[in-house]
Design an enzyme around this catalytic site. Structure first.
Site, PDB file in Angstrom:
ATOM      1  N   SER A 141      -5.925  21.898 -21.415  1.00 13.72           N
ATOM      2  CA  SER A 141      -6.015  21.465 -20.014  1.00 13.72           C
ATOM      3  C   SER A 141      -6.859  22.478 -19.267  1.00 13.72           C
ATOM      4  CB  SER A 141      -4.608  21.401 -19.405  1.00 13.72           C
ATOM      5  OG  SER A 141      -4.655  21.254 -17.997  1.00 13.72           O
ATOM      6  N   TYR A 154       3.766  24.982 -17.144  1.00 14.29           N
ATOM      7  CA  TYR A 154       2.777  24.086 -17.759  1.00 14.29           C
ATOM      8  C   TYR A 154       1.514  24.864 -18.110  1.00 14.29           C
ATOM      9  CZ  TYR A 154      -0.551  20.224 -18.207  1.00 14.29           C
ATOM     10  OH  TYR A 154      -1.515  19.357 -18.669  1.00 14.29           O
TER      11      TYR A 154
END
Length: 251
Positions: A141, A154
């Site tokens: 990501s 995250y």
């Protein structure tokens, strides 16, 4: 060996990026579809078959070693090899500042996003070692490249994916195995559809939203196109690469 004789394994294949990528790869690969949700995973398989593709579906929790070993074994039993592994399954965080993250939420994110990616690599690499070839593409990501406000756990898991990717790329390059990672920014998928609501509940709208230089999130098809390139012979000189597909978000 032509791509039509090769085998691709896709985790998180039941929806979003995983589903669209599965349909795209099925034009050139036999596909092994993996998802926690059996209903949506089977739906993806039927879509693959409806367009003339060949594949199987295996239900799995990627955070469980026995489940990962099972889908790897099923792939080898069905098709004899694994040429491309899209190690894609993941979950998003309920946005909160670090001190406000519940321990159970931390454990959930680490289990799926980090341990799940590690386990997939661990068991697929063993197959690829025996073959003397293969390519793993992990889903990281933009949060694996830089930090994001109220998404610290995250971000930590995706930084971990980046670390695993680079280390494995160095370790296995001499054995004909490549390991790369794709780093999407915002993507319009079922997984992210509640993000705006989560922002509101957390009382914070990150500045990244206004920095989406294309003015919109990506469509899953736009990510799948890049994955298809990475799954093709055209990416043959790439290993240890972080491929950002973020509309300029990290500029």
């Amino acid at each position: 060996m032509s791509n039509l004789e090769q085998v691709a394994v896709i985790t998180g294949a039941g929806s979003g990026i995983g589903r669209v990528t599965s349909l795209k790869l099925a034009a050139n690969y036999k596909v092994v579809l993996v998802d926690f949700n059996a209903e949506t995973g089977e739906e993806t398989l039927q879509l693959v078959k409806s367009q003339g593709g060949e594949g199987i579906f295996v239900q799995a929790n990627v955070a469980k070693s026995e489940d990962v070993q099972n889908f790897v074994n099923k792939a080898v039993e069905a098709y004899g090899r694994i040429d491309f592994f899209f190690n894609n399954a993941g979950v998003v965080q309920k946005f909160a500042k670090t001190a406000d993250v519940e321990e159970a939420e931390f454990d959930r994110l680490v289990a799926v996003n980090l341990k799940g990616v590690f386990l997939g690599m661990k068991y697929v690499l063993k197959v690829m070692e025996k073959q003397g070839s293969g390519h793993i593409l992990n889903t990281a990501s933009t949060a694996g490249i830089r930090s994001e406000h109220s998404a610290g756990v995250y971000s930590a898991t995706k930084h971990g994916v980046v670390g695993l990717t680079k280390s494995a790329a160095m370790e296995y390059v001499k054995q004909g195995i490549r390991v790369n990672a794709i780093c999407p920014g915002g993507v319009k998928t079922p997984l992210t559809q509640n993000v705006a609501k989560s922002f509101q509940e957390g009382g914070y709208v990150p500045e990244e939203i206004s920095n989406m230089r294309m003015g919109r999130p990506a469509e899953p098809e736009e990510i799948a196109g890049v994955v298809a390139f990475m799954a093709s012979p055209d990416s043959s000189y790439m290993t240890g690469s972080l491929v950002t597909v973020d509309g300029g978000l990290t500029l």
